[in-house]
Motif scaffolding. Structure first.
Motif, PDB file in Angstrom:
ATOM      1  N   TRP A  84      91.344  24.577  48.248  1.00 62.26           N
ATOM      2  CA  TRP A  84      90.932  24.235  49.610  1.00 62.26           C
ATOM      3  C   TRP A  84      90.831  25.537  50.391  1.00 62.26           C
ATOM      4  O   TRP A  84      91.812  26.269  50.506  1.00 62.26           O
ATOM      5  CB  TRP A  84      91.979  23.301  50.226  1.00 62.26           C
ATOM      6  N   ARG A  85      89.660  25.839  50.915  1.00 57.35           N
ATOM      7  CA  ARG A  85      89.486  27.131  51.576  1.00 57.35           C
ATOM      8  C   ARG A  85      90.046  27.112  52.997  1.00 57.35           C
ATOM      9  O   ARG A  85      89.980  26.097  53.699  1.00 57.35           O
ATOM     10  CB  ARG A  85      88.004  27.532  51.615  1.00 57.35           C
ATOM     11  N   SER A  86      90.551  28.264  53.407  1.00 54.08           N
ATOM     12  CA  SER A  86      91.110  28.353  54.762  1.00 54.08           C
ATOM     13  C   SER A  86      90.162  29.084  55.704  1.00 54.08           C
ATOM     14  O   SER A  86      90.544  29.453  56.807  1.00 54.08           O
ATOM     15  CB  SER A  86      92.439  29.101  54.728  1.00 54.08           C
ATOM     16  N   PHE A  87      88.922  29.295  55.264  1.00 59.86           N
ATOM     17  CA  PHE A  87      87.969  30.039  56.103  1.00 59.86           C
ATOM     18  C   PHE A  87      87.446  29.132  57.213  1.00 59.86           C
ATOM     19  O   PHE A  87      86.403  28.507  57.095  1.00 59.86           O
ATOM     20  CB  PHE A  87      86.822  30.561  55.233  1.00 59.86           C
ATOM     21  N   VAL A  88      88.213  29.036  58.286  1.00 61.96           N
ATOM     22  CA  VAL A  88      87.810  28.163  59.394  1.00 61.96           C
ATOM     23  C   VAL A  88      87.877  28.941  60.701  1.00 61.96           C
ATOM     24  O   VAL A  88      88.687  29.852  60.845  1.00 61.96           O
ATOM     25  CB  VAL A  88      88.752  26.936  59.517  1.00 61.96           C
ATOM     26  N   GLU A  91      77.897  41.369  50.779  1.00 69.48           N
ATOM     27  CA  GLU A  91      77.242  40.809  51.963  1.00 69.48           C
ATOM     28  C   GLU A  91      77.275  41.779  53.139  1.00 69.48           C
ATOM     29  O   GLU A  91      76.283  41.935  53.848  1.00 69.48           O
ATOM     30  CB  GLU A  91      77.922  39.493  52.349  1.00 69.48           C
ATOM     31  N   TYR A  92      78.409  42.390  53.364  1.00 70.43           N
ATOM     32  CA  TYR A  92      78.559  43.286  54.511  1.00 70.43           C
ATOM     33  C   TYR A  92      78.685  44.751  54.081  1.00 70.43           C
ATOM     34  O   TYR A  92      79.172  45.579  54.838  1.00 70.43           O
ATOM     35  CB  TYR A  92      79.804  42.912  55.310  1.00 70.43           C
ATOM     36  N   LEU A  93      78.324  45.045  52.869  1.00 68.28           N
ATOM     37  CA  LEU A  93      78.484  46.424  52.409  1.00 68.28           C
ATOM     38  C   LEU A  93      77.230  46.932  51.710  1.00 68.28           C
ATOM     39  O   LEU A  93      77.276  47.568  50.665  1.00 68.28           O
ATOM     40  CB  LEU A  93      79.703  46.555  51.471  1.00 68.28           C
ATOM     41  N   ASN A 125      77.509  26.589  45.253  1.00 62.57           N
ATOM     42  CA  ASN A 125      77.817  27.128  46.584  1.00 62.57           C
ATOM     43  C   ASN A 125      78.899  26.334  47.322  1.00 62.57           C
ATOM     44  O   ASN A 125      78.933  25.103  47.253  1.00 62.57           O
ATOM     45  CB  ASN A 125      76.514  27.117  47.398  1.00 62.57           C
ATOM     46  N   VAL A 126      79.722  27.066  48.067  1.00 60.12           N
ATOM     47  CA  VAL A 126      80.713  26.392  48.932  1.00 60.12           C
ATOM     48  C   VAL A 126      80.034  25.581  50.029  1.00 60.12           C
ATOM     49  O   VAL A 126      80.601  24.598  50.512  1.00 60.12           O
ATOM     50  CB  VAL A 126      81.705  27.399  49.567  1.00 60.12           C
ATOM     51  N   ASN A 127      78.848  26.007  50.442  1.00 65.16           N
ATOM     52  CA  ASN A 127      78.038  25.149  51.309  1.00 65.16           C
ATOM     53  C   ASN A 127      77.317  24.209  50.338  1.00 65.16           C
ATOM     54  O   ASN A 127      76.237  24.504  49.851  1.00 65.16           O
ATOM     55  CB  ASN A 127      77.051  25.974  52.124  1.00 65.16           C
ATOM     56  N   ALA A 128      77.963  23.109  50.050  1.00 64.04           N
ATOM     57  CA  ALA A 128      77.642  22.368  48.833  1.00 64.04           C
ATOM     58  C   ALA A 128      76.613  21.275  49.037  1.00 64.04           C
ATOM     59  O   ALA A 128      76.478  20.709  50.118  1.00 64.04           O
ATOM     60  CB  ALA A 128      78.926  21.741  48.289  1.00 64.04           C
ATOM     61  N   SER A 133      92.401  31.835  50.588  1.00 68.44           N
ATOM     62  CA  SER A 133      92.223  32.568  51.827  1.00 68.44           C
ATOM     63  C   SER A 133      91.488  33.881  51.581  1.00 68.44           C
ATOM     64  O   SER A 133      91.773  34.573  50.612  1.00 68.44           O
ATOM     65  CB  SER A 133      93.626  32.854  52.366  1.00 68.44           C
ATOM     66  N   LYS A 134      90.562  34.198  52.462  1.00 69.60           N
ATOM     67  CA  LYS A 134      89.875  35.489  52.336  1.00 69.60           C
ATOM     68  C   LYS A 134      90.861  36.629  52.536  1.00 69.60           C
ATOM     69  O   LYS A 134      91.899  36.457  53.167  1.00 69.60           O
ATOM     70  CB  LYS A 134      88.733  35.582  53.335  1.00 69.60           C
ATOM     71  N   ASN A 135      90.503  37.809  52.054  1.00 66.27           N
ATOM     72  CA  ASN A 135      91.452  38.925  52.105  1.00 66.27           C
ATOM     73  C   ASN A 135      91.803  39.374  53.523  1.00 66.27           C
ATOM     74  O   ASN A 135      92.888  39.887  53.762  1.00 66.27           O
ATOM     75  CB  ASN A 135      90.947  40.119  51.286  1.00 66.27           C
ATOM     76  N   HIS A 154      71.230  38.221  58.288  1.00 70.28           N
ATOM     77  CA  HIS A 154      71.172  38.898  56.982  1.00 70.28           C
ATOM     78  C   HIS A 154      72.351  39.829  56.748  1.00 70.28           C
ATOM     79  O   HIS A 154      72.718  40.116  55.628  1.00 70.28           O
ATOM     80  CB  HIS A 154      69.836  39.628  56.815  1.00 70.28           C
ATOM     81  N   HIS A 155      72.955  40.327  57.852  1.00 68.59           N
ATOM     82  CA  HIS A 155      74.140  41.193  57.726  1.00 68.59           C
ATOM     83  C   HIS A 155      73.873  42.492  56.986  1.00 68.59           C
ATOM     84  O   HIS A 155      74.749  43.017  56.310  1.00 68.59           O
ATOM     85  CB  HIS A 155      75.289  40.443  57.026  1.00 68.59           C
ATOM     86  N   TYR A 156      72.659  42.987  57.077  1.00 66.47           N
ATOM     87  CA  TYR A 156      72.364  44.210  56.336  1.00 66.47           C
ATOM     88  C   TYR A 156      72.512  45.450  57.226  1.00 66.47           C
ATOM     89  O   TYR A 156      73.447  46.218  57.066  1.00 66.47           O
ATOM     90  CB  TYR A 156      70.955  44.121  55.734  1.00 66.47           C
ATOM     91  N   GLU A 194      73.193  32.115  47.911  1.00 69.86           N
ATOM     92  CA  GLU A 194      73.614  32.544  49.239  1.00 69.86           C
ATOM     93  C   GLU A 194      74.367  33.865  49.107  1.00 69.86           C
ATOM     94  O   GLU A 194      75.302  33.982  48.313  1.00 69.86           O
ATOM     95  CB  GLU A 194      74.513  31.468  49.873  1.00 69.86           C
ATOM     96  N   ARG A 195      73.918  34.838  49.867  1.00 72.90           N
ATOM     97  CA  ARG A 195      74.506  36.191  49.819  1.00 72.90           C
ATOM     98  C   ARG A 195      74.401  36.809  48.423  1.00 72.90           C
ATOM     99  O   ARG A 195      75.252  37.611  48.031  1.00 72.90           O
ATOM    100  CB  ARG A 195      75.959  36.201  50.293  1.00 72.90           C
ATOM    101  N   GLY A 196      73.379  36.408  47.701  1.00 75.58           N
ATOM    102  CA  GLY A 196      73.168  36.953  46.360  1.00 75.58           C
ATOM    103  C   GLY A 196      72.042  37.979  46.386  1.00 75.58           C
ATOM    104  O   GLY A 196      70.972  37.728  46.940  1.00 75.58           O
TER     105      GLY A 196
HETATM  106  C1  BDP Z   1      80.281  34.152  55.324  1.00 77.80           C
HETATM  107  C2  BDP Z   1      78.873  34.059  54.860  1.00 77.80           C
HETATM  108  C3  BDP Z   1      78.387  32.656  54.659  1.00 77.80           C
HETATM  109  C4  BDP Z   1      79.419  31.875  53.857  1.00 77.80           C
HETATM  110  C5  BDP Z   1      80.762  31.946  54.537  1.00 77.80           C
HETATM  111  C6  BDP Z   1      81.857  31.317  53.713  1.00 77.80           C
HETATM  112  O1  BDP Z   1      78.043  34.704  55.800  1.00 77.80           O
HETATM  113  O2  BDP Z   1      77.152  32.717  54.020  1.00 77.80           O
HETATM  114  O3  BDP Z   1      79.038  30.558  53.700  1.00 77.80           O
HETATM  115  O4  BDP Z   1      81.141  33.273  54.693  1.00 77.80           O
HETATM  116  O5  BDP Z   1      82.609  32.064  53.096  1.00 77.80           O
HETATM  117  O6  BDP Z   1      80.712  35.407  54.958  1.00 77.80           O
HETATM  118  O7  BDP Z   1      81.986  30.097  53.696  1.00 77.80           O
END
Ligand code: BDP
Length: 702
Positions: A320-324, A390-392, A205-208, A356-358, A524-526, A164-166
């Protein structure tokens, strides 16, 4: 040179006087023998010296006065040497090392020492880099140790080997051939990571998929852990919260249910039977459709602590991820992680880290730092950067990310007064948390050069260096990487370093200038998709983020808008809150600004925005010119590969500029200022572009 050797390029030195000096140092080497870690370190030293100096090192059996280089842990050294280094040992902890030129038995020699074997491993890799960089060793004196405990890569690798995003091929992990077949790449991957001090890797993957936790896979995971162990790297896995249902046959995954708790306890015991030094679990819960404790009306704390209890007897950790971000309250996605997590400060167990993401949205080319940094002083708060672009611009665009990482790390949160930088929050120097850490979402795949773009290797390297020491400068990192990877010729190093250091601002300019964000086309975020407004969740649409209209553009997060600014410390909130004081880099992140607003350079917002897009394009042209000028210093193949990629980048920088400006012009209704190169095509054309094949996309995701 196909890039496979990464920055561990030990090619013969062209400078013969330096070779002579280094040969002298390596005439007689004592290298303590006795553990797997020391063995791989010694092999690396052999390989490096053979490559760079053309010599086969002679190792002596015992320390003697003929030695020119002595490599051993503290307890194995002659008492005189121990005494000389005594104070240094106190400051380097378990993973640090000493490289020092000292007097021993009337002679100047070099000692590499450490408290533990793993310190020797890191010391040897550093020593080899000193040689790669042609450092003068006569007065060498390096005392170094990592500033963070957990320095990890997060692979978003699926079990079918898609990533994913690779953007660098397929996953390195060949699940079909494991556990019996050990690909040389696993070893070289571990060497590369050890060379920069990375000490943990999350394989999946975090989407496990819960399958990774079944015996069939655990046996394979154990084989990888065996390969990585001598390199100081622990293996971690993502834990799907609903695994007790999916592979355990239970009818719930409620974290307060005792059957569920027992299931995880047993799971942990089984994992540690196979992998005694297993690192722990990384969890994405109640985020983007992933299961989690909230499915049972429980909290993040309930979920994280339940897993933490299962791992605690084995010294494992839960990350534990805070990406919510919720689908129910869509007023401002940027506020949600903070709102959900900060109230739980102090409630997580000691072996839980919150990752936490940056920034508060999602790995954009530029975001202000995440307000959670500094706001959870009683929690082990860990940084998540994204190394994969992914976004760059995927692995097509040259963007030197340590520049972005450095900007975040140096940002001042003011959480405990002036000088509470993000780096100091995560290295624990202020609040002294039990555990510290940093993770980078990997950009590695099975492409021959590992990362797709040859310069994307520098992002893996740079992440590792900042994980070791978040206070390093991006310039130092670029310099090291270039010298280790290419050569030491300043006619090559200086211009190319400049190109790298400017590349991040270029991508911001041509994609998301002045604080704009999330303008990417669907899934795709391209390429650009600022017009997209048809996705089912409002906060998936670019129009949600730029909010362009006839009056202006930008997301009002000030106190007159969503008030996201209030999540920052007063000193910071105050600055971000007004258009006049907000740094222009974040202007449209925090404010909805009229088209005719006057920027600091005197231009109107519309003209200034247009000029930024143009500047980004011009910067890429400049990168091409730079690369062209250093052609004599690289091979034809190396030149061509980067040249082709830079030309795609130029084409796509223009695409971003033209598509974005034509679209925003429908709101501003103003002509382009005179320095803007006229778009080649119409807005309708850019809107009609399809991107039929993009690597790394998420299945079932719009
Ligand atoms: C986003 C990605 C997605 C990830 C998600 C995450 O688009 O593919 O699963 O973050 O970090 O940036 O969980």
């Amino acid at each position: 040179p196909n890039g496979y050797n990464l920055w561990l390029n030990y090619s013969q030195k062209p400078n013969s006087s330096i070779i002579k000096e280094y040969q002298k140092v390596s005439t007689s080497v004592y290298f303590q023998n006795e553990s797997d870690v020391l063995n791989v370190s010694r092999e690396e030293l052999k390989r490096g010296l053979k490559g760079m100096l053309g010599v086969d090192v002679l190792f002596s059996d015992a320390i003697s006065k003929s030695n020119t280089l002595i490599i051993a842990t503290k307890n194995n050294l002659h008492q005189d040497i121990q005494n000389t280094l005594e104070t240094n040992y106190k400051s380097i902890g378990d993973e640090g090392f000493i490289i020092k030129s000292i007097q021993f038995k009337g002679k100047q020699i070099i000692v590499i020492s450490a408290n533990q074997d793993v310190g020797i491993l890191y010391g040897v890799f550093r020593f080899l880099r000193l040689l790669q960089m042609e450092t003068d060793l006569s007065t060498i004196h390096i005392i170094d140790s990592p500033k963070l405990d957990l320095r990890m890569l997060n692979h978003w690798d699926n079990l079918d080997r898609t990533v994913e995003r690779g953007y660098a091929g397929f996953s390195l992990w060949n699940w079909q051939k494991l556990p019996d077949f050990i690909d040389q790449r696993y070893i070289d991957y571990a060497r590369a990571n050890a060379s920069i001090g990375i000490n943990g890797t999350v394989l999946n993957n975090v989407n496990a998929s819960a399958l990774i936790l079944t015996p069939m896979y655990l046996e394979k995971v154990a084989a990888l852990a065996n390969v990585f162990r001598p390199y100081g790297i622990k293996v971690y896995l993502t834990a799907r919260f609903s695994a007790p249902i999916e592979i355990g046959g239970l009818d719930t995954a409620d974290p307060l249910n005792s059957e569920v708790q027992n299931w995880w306890n047993t799971m942990a015991s089984n994992i540690y039977k196979a992998i005694p030094d297993f690192g722990g679990f990384l969890v994405k819960a109640n985020s983007e459709g992933q299961p989690g404790p909230q499915n049972y009306n429980r909290t993040h704390v309930d979920g994280a602590n339940m897993l933490a209890k299962a791992l605690q007897p084995h010294n494992g950790v839960v990350i534990w991820r805070s990406f919510v971000y919720s689908e129910h309250d869509v007023t401002d996605r940027a506020k949600q992680a903070y709102s959900e997590f900060v109230p739980f400060d102090g409630k997580f167990m000691d072996n839980v880290l919150v990752q936490s993401k940056n920034g508060p949205i999602d790995f954009q080319p530029r975001e202000p730092f995440h307000p959670m940094f500094g706001a959870m002083p009683n929690t082990n708060l860990m940084m998540e950067f994204q190394i994969t672009q992914e976004y760059l611009g995927f692995s097509t665009h040259l963007v030197f990310l340590p520049k972005l990482f450095e900007e975040v790390l140096k940002a001042d949160t003011y959480a405990q007064g002036k000088g509470t930088t993000v780096a100091k929050v995560i290295d624990g120097s202020i609040t002294k948390p039990k555990l510290t850490g940093i993770a980078g979402v990997s950009n590695i795949g099975n492409d021959i050069n590992w990362t797709g773009h040859p310069f994307a290797q520098a992002n893996w390297y740079g992440f590792g260096r900042l994980a070791w020491n978040p206070h390093l400068s991006s310039e130092t990192i670029a310099d090291e990487w270039l010298r280790a990877t290419y050569c030491n010729n300043s006619k090559f190093i200086e211009p190319v370093k400049n190109m790298m250091l400017n590349s991040r601002e270029a991508v911001v300019n041509y994609m998301n200038p002045l604080g704009l964000h999330h303008l990417f086309d669907t899934n795709h975020h391209y390429g650009p998709g600022p017009w997209v407004s048809n996705l089912s969740r409002p906060e998936w649409n670019p129009t949600y983020y730029h909010k362009a209209d006839e009056n202006g553009i930008g997301f009002n997060r000030s106190s007159t808008g969503s008030n996201a600014v209030e999540q920052y410390a007063n000193e910071v909130a105050h600055v971000f809150n007004t258009v006049e004081t907000c740094p222009e880099d974040y202007l449209l992140w925090f404010h909805h600004v009229p088209w005719d607003y006057k920027l600091k350079n005197g231009e109107s917002l519309w003209n200034g925005l247009a000029l930024k897009y143009q500047e980004g394009v011009n910067q890429v042209s400049q990168m091409i010119a730079t690369w062209n000028a250093v052609k004599p210093y690289v091979s034809e193949a190396e030149y061509k590969e980067v040249d082709m990629l830079l030309n795609i980048q130029l084409k796509e920088a223009k695409w971003w500029k033209d598509a974005s400006l034509l679209y925003f012009q429908t709101f501003s209704k103003q002509p382009f200022p005179k320095d803007i190169v006229k778009p080649e095509k119409s807005l309708e054309y850019y809107k009609s572009l399809k991107f039929p094949f993009a690597p790394g996309i998420r299945p079932h995701w719009d």
